[in-house]
Design a protein around this motif. Structure first.
Motif, PDB file in Angstrom:
ATOM      1  N   ALA A 196       0.813  -1.217   0.000  1.00 19.10           N
ATOM      2  CA  ALA A 196       0.000   0.000   0.000  1.00 19.10           C
ATOM      3  C   ALA A 196       0.844   1.263   0.000  1.00 19.10           C
ATOM      4  CB  ALA A 196      -0.927   0.000   1.214  1.00 19.10           C
ATOM      5  N   THR A 197       2.059   1.187   0.544  1.00 19.52           N
ATOM      6  CA  THR A 197       2.895   2.382   0.645  1.00 19.52           C
ATOM      7  C   THR A 197       4.317   2.098   0.179  1.00 19.52           C
ATOM      8  OG1 THR A 197       3.676   1.939   2.906  1.00 19.52           O
ATOM      9  CG2 THR A 197       1.575   3.135   2.669  1.00 19.52           C
ATOM     10  N   PHE A 198       5.028   3.150  -0.131  1.00 20.29           N
ATOM     11  CA  PHE A 198       6.441   3.055  -0.497  1.00 20.29           C
ATOM     12  C   PHE A 198       7.250   2.412   0.622  1.00 20.29           C
ATOM     13  CE2 PHE A 198      10.666   5.124  -0.479  1.00 20.29           C
ATOM     14  CZ  PHE A 198      11.136   4.711  -1.725  1.00 20.29           C
ATOM     15  N   GLU A 199       6.969   2.807   1.860  1.00 19.58           N
ATOM     16  CA  GLU A 199       7.704   2.265   2.996  1.00 19.58           C
ATOM     17  C   GLU A 199       7.500   0.760   3.142  1.00 19.58           C
ATOM     18  OE1 GLU A 199       7.458   6.618   3.743  1.00 19.58           O
ATOM     19  OE2 GLU A 199       6.078   5.086   3.010  1.00 19.58           O
ATOM     20  N   LYS A 200       6.277   0.297   2.926  1.00 25.15           N
ATOM     21  CA  LYS A 200       6.003  -1.135   3.027  1.00 25.15           C
ATOM     22  C   LYS A 200       6.761  -1.908   1.942  1.00 25.15           C
ATOM     23  CE  LYS A 200       3.030  -1.438   6.473  1.00 25.15           C
ATOM     24  NZ  LYS A 200       3.307  -2.264   7.685  1.00 25.15           N
ATOM     25  N   ALA A 201       6.781  -1.362   0.740  1.00 23.61           N
ATOM     26  CA  ALA A 201       7.516  -2.008  -0.341  1.00 23.61           C
ATOM     27  C   ALA A 201       9.012  -2.033  -0.048  1.00 23.61           C
ATOM     28  CB  ALA A 201       7.242  -1.290  -1.657  1.00 23.61           C
ATOM     29  N   LEU A 202       9.521  -0.934   0.491  1.00 24.62           N
ATOM     30  CA  LEU A 202      10.944  -0.850   0.802  1.00 24.62           C
ATOM     31  C   LEU A 202      11.326  -1.833   1.910  1.00 24.62           C
ATOM     32  CD1 LEU A 202      13.472   0.655  -0.017  1.00 24.62           C
ATOM     33  CD2 LEU A 202      12.850   2.481   1.578  1.00 24.62           C
ATOM     34  N   ALA A 203      10.489  -1.933   2.934  1.00 26.67           N
ATOM     35  CA  ALA A 203      10.751  -2.895   4.005  1.00 26.67           C
ATOM     36  C   ALA A 203      10.778  -4.319   3.461  1.00 26.67           C
ATOM     37  CB  ALA A 203       9.699  -2.761   5.099  1.00 26.67           C
ATOM     38  N   TYR A 204       9.871  -4.617   2.544  1.00 21.99           N
ATOM     39  CA  TYR A 204       9.842  -5.954   1.934  1.00 21.99           C
ATOM     40  C   TYR A 204      11.128  -6.226   1.166  1.00 21.99           C
ATOM     41  CZ  TYR A 204       8.582  -9.739  -1.228  1.00 21.99           C
ATOM     42  OH  TYR A 204       8.566 -10.920  -1.940  1.00 21.99           O
ATOM     43  N   ARG A 205      11.583  -5.261   0.370  1.00 23.68           N
ATOM     44  CA  ARG A 205      12.796  -5.457  -0.429  1.00 23.68           C
ATOM     45  C   ARG A 205      14.020  -5.638   0.467  1.00 23.68           C
ATOM     46  NH1 ARG A 205      12.857  -7.554  -5.016  1.00 23.68           N
ATOM     47  NH2 ARG A 205      14.713  -6.459  -5.723  1.00 23.68           N
ATOM     48  N   ILE A 206      14.127  -4.818   1.514  1.00 20.83           N
ATOM     49  CA  ILE A 206      15.255  -4.934   2.436  1.00 20.83           C
ATOM     50  C   ILE A 206      15.269  -6.318   3.078  1.00 20.83           C
ATOM     51  CG2 ILE A 206      16.185  -4.107   4.639  1.00 20.83           C
ATOM     52  CD1 ILE A 206      15.192  -1.306   3.823  1.00 20.83           C
ATOM     53  N   ALA A 207      14.109  -6.771   3.542  1.00 18.41           N
ATOM     54  CA  ALA A 207      14.032  -8.071   4.200  1.00 18.41           C
ATOM     55  C   ALA A 207      14.357  -9.195   3.234  1.00 18.41           C
ATOM     56  CB  ALA A 207      12.640  -8.267   4.796  1.00 18.41           C
ATOM     57  N   LEU A 208      13.852  -9.086   2.018  1.00 16.73           N
ATOM     58  CA  LEU A 208      14.098 -10.125   1.021  1.00 16.73           C
ATOM     59  C   LEU A 208      15.585 -10.257   0.726  1.00 16.73           C
ATOM     60  CD1 LEU A 208      12.677 -12.099  -1.012  1.00 16.73           C
ATOM     61  CD2 LEU A 208      12.854 -10.247  -2.680  1.00 16.73           C
ATOM     62  N   ALA A 227      11.250  10.317   8.596  1.00 19.22           N
ATOM     63  CA  ALA A 227      12.359  10.875   7.827  1.00 19.22           C
ATOM     64  C   ALA A 227      13.068   9.810   7.004  1.00 19.22           C
ATOM     65  CB  ALA A 227      13.351  11.558   8.771  1.00 19.22           C
ATOM     66  N   LEU A 228      12.996   8.557   7.435  1.00 21.97           N
ATOM     67  CA  LEU A 228      13.631   7.487   6.672  1.00 21.97           C
ATOM     68  C   LEU A 228      12.976   7.329   5.302  1.00 21.97           C
ATOM     69  CD1 LEU A 228      14.029   4.729   9.432  1.00 21.97           C
ATOM     70  CD2 LEU A 228      15.742   6.370   8.639  1.00 21.97           C
ATOM     71  N   GLY A 229      11.653   7.361   5.268  1.00 14.99           N
ATOM     72  CA  GLY A 229      10.952   7.268   3.994  1.00 14.99           C
ATOM     73  C   GLY A 229      11.189   8.485   3.120  1.00 14.99           C
ATOM     74  N   ALA A 230      11.238   9.666   3.737  1.00 17.13           N
ATOM     75  CA  ALA A 230      11.496  10.884   2.971  1.00 17.13           C
ATOM     76  C   ALA A 230      12.887  10.850   2.358  1.00 17.13           C
ATOM     77  CB  ALA A 230      11.341  12.107   3.879  1.00 17.13           C
ATOM     78  N   ALA A 231      13.880  10.372   3.123  1.00 19.77           N
ATOM     79  CA  ALA A 231      15.241  10.273   2.604  1.00 19.77           C
ATOM     80  C   ALA A 231      15.304   9.269   1.464  1.00 19.77           C
ATOM     81  CB  ALA A 231      16.200   9.878   3.725  1.00 19.77           C
ATOM     82  N   ALA A 232      14.601   8.147   1.595  1.00 21.73           N
ATOM     83  CA  ALA A 232      14.596   7.141   0.533  1.00 21.73           C
ATOM     84  C   ALA A 232      13.995   7.697  -0.752  1.00 21.73           C
ATOM     85  CB  ALA A 232      13.842   5.898   0.985  1.00 21.73           C
ATOM     86  N   ARG A 233      12.926   8.473  -0.638  1.00 16.88           N
ATOM     87  CA  ARG A 233      12.338   9.096  -1.825  1.00 16.88           C
ATOM     88  C   ARG A 233      13.328  10.064  -2.477  1.00 16.88           C
ATOM     89  NH1 ARG A 233       8.221   7.993   1.643  1.00 16.88           N
ATOM     90  NH2 ARG A 233       6.199   7.377   0.789  1.00 16.88           N
ATOM     91  N   ALA A 234      14.016  10.846  -1.652  1.00 13.48           N
ATOM     92  CA  ALA A 234      15.031  11.758  -2.191  1.00 13.48           C
ATOM     93  C   ALA A 234      16.146  10.988  -2.884  1.00 13.48           C
ATOM     94  CB  ALA A 234      15.604  12.629  -1.072  1.00 13.48           C
ATOM     95  N   ASP A 235      16.497   9.825  -2.353  1.00 13.92           N
ATOM     96  CA  ASP A 235      17.518   8.996  -2.976  1.00 13.92           C
ATOM     97  C   ASP A 235      17.050   8.472  -4.336  1.00 13.92           C
ATOM     98  OD1 ASP A 235      19.002   9.411  -0.680  1.00 13.92           O
ATOM     99  OD2 ASP A 235      18.682   7.404   0.134  1.00 13.92           O
ATOM    100  N   VAL A 236      15.786   8.056  -4.423  1.00 10.14           N
ATOM    101  CA  VAL A 236      15.240   7.595  -5.708  1.00 10.14           C
ATOM    102  C   VAL A 236      15.374   8.688  -6.757  1.00 10.14           C
ATOM    103  CG1 VAL A 236      13.118   6.986  -6.939  1.00 10.14           C
ATOM    104  CG2 VAL A 236      13.640   5.891  -4.769  1.00 10.14           C
ATOM    105  N   VAL A 237      14.948   9.890  -6.402  1.00 10.22           N
ATOM    106  CA  VAL A 237      15.003  11.010  -7.348  1.00 10.22           C
ATOM    107  C   VAL A 237      16.449  11.321  -7.710  1.00 10.22           C
ATOM    108  CG1 VAL A 237      14.451  13.448  -7.681  1.00 10.22           C
ATOM    109  CG2 VAL A 237      12.811  11.942  -6.521  1.00 10.22           C
ATOM    110  N   ALA A 238      17.348  11.270  -6.738  1.00 10.14           N
ATOM    111  CA  ALA A 238      18.761  11.553  -6.996  1.00 10.14           C
ATOM    112  C   ALA A 238      19.337  10.565  -7.997  1.00 10.14           C
ATOM    113  CB  ALA A 238      19.553  11.505  -5.689  1.00 10.14           C
ATOM    114  N   VAL A 239      19.050   9.279  -7.814  1.00  8.77           N
ATOM    115  CA  VAL A 239      19.567   8.268  -8.740  1.00  8.77           C
ATOM    116  C   VAL A 239      19.000   8.496 -10.131  1.00  8.77           C
ATOM    117  CG1 VAL A 239      19.668   5.811  -9.263  1.00  8.77           C
ATOM    118  CG2 VAL A 239      19.924   6.586  -6.907  1.00  8.77           C
ATOM    119  N   PHE A 240      17.706   8.748 -10.217  1.00 11.36           N
ATOM    120  CA  PHE A 240      17.072   8.963 -11.516  1.00 11.36           C
ATOM    121  C   PHE A 240      17.668  10.174 -12.238  1.00 11.36           C
ATOM    122  CE2 PHE A 240      13.784  11.068 -14.067  1.00 11.36           C
ATOM    123  CZ  PHE A 240      13.483  10.054 -14.966  1.00 11.36           C
TER     124      PHE A 240
END
Length: 266
Positions: free
Chosen positions: A44-56, A81-94
């Protein structure tokens, strides 16, 4: 008078774009449907998807994916702030990596981004006093991605680590916002005293491949460190340094070296 709805959908353009790209990715390559659904569209959220990927990625016989997912979910819930930083990282990489054409790529495929988000969870654990669990995360990140970041290191947002092989960031290192670095960068210490012994990297700095920055030194905002350099002394803001040991060879060349990614001397 009509009552306003108490529930208003949060605006999340990064997550909305990732979901749209995910749906298109399945149309383009149906064989990836299971991966894309389980990693992105199922959540449902970016954070949930990110937690899943990290765990996997970090799960092993020593700790299950379910436990790691609960840890990551707890971190993202406790500290937005962790989710906000991750979003900023996505944009930075792109924006900075010409090989990145979609927002979903870092989340699915780029180990530099994935390792950075796992580090952020480890840093949260370390800040909570859960040092052993933080060290476990550090160990698994190193084993899985070949990137070794001490959980006590402080790293800002908008970070892009290109290729991301053999990155080392020490315990007392500080990295500012909007920093870009390439593979085989070391932010290391000198000596063996247990004190403040690692570099402090300012905002907007570009660190070239294979560069070694050693000791408790200051790297000024918007500076450039050339590939293969060994930096042992402070670097003023907006300068380019190169060599072994590194010396100032000119200006930074632009206002935002980490965004422009220009590594050629003018």
């Amino acid at each position: 008078m009509a009552e306003l709805s108490a529930s208003v959908k949060a605006v999340d353009p990064v997550w909305d774009r990732i979901r749209a790209e995910a749906q298109q990715a399945i149309l383009d390559e149906p064989l990836l449907g299971g991966l894309v659904h389980s990693s992105l569209l199922h959540h449902a959220t970016f954070e949930k998807a990110l937690a899943y990927r990290i765990a996997l990625k970090l799960s092993s016989a020593e700790m299950s994916g379910q436990l790691l997912r609960e840890i990551a979910d707890g971190a993202f819930k406790d500290d937005p702030a962790l989710g906000a930083a991750a979003r900023a990282d996505v944009v930075a990489v792109f924006e900075r990596d010409p090989a990145c054409h979609r927002f979903l790529q870092p989340l699915l495929y780029f180990k530099g981004f994935q390792a950075m988000q796992a580090y952020r969870v480890g840093h949260w654990l370390y800040s909570q006093g859960r040092h052993d669990l933080a060290y476990f995360i550090q160990m698994r990140v190193s084993e899985t991605f070949g990137i070794d970041i001490h959980p006590a290191a402080r790293i800002g947002k908008g970070i892009m680590i290109d290729h991301a092989h053999s990155i080392v960031i020490g315990e007392t290192a500080v990295v500012g916002d909007n920093v870009s670095m390439l593979h085989s960068v070391t932010l290391g210490g000198t000596g063996k005293e247990d004190d403040d012994r690692h570099p402090k990297i300012g905002d907007g700095v570009l660190i070239g491949a294979g560069a070694k920055v050693l000791g408790n030194i200051q790297i000024g905002h918007c500076s450039r460190i050339a590939a293969g350099s060994v930096v042992l002394e402070d670097v003023p803001p907006c300068k380019t340094v190169a060599g072994v040991p590194a010396r100032i060879v000119g200006e930074a060349g632009c206002d935002q070296p980490s965004v422009m990614m220009n590594q050629l001397f003018e």
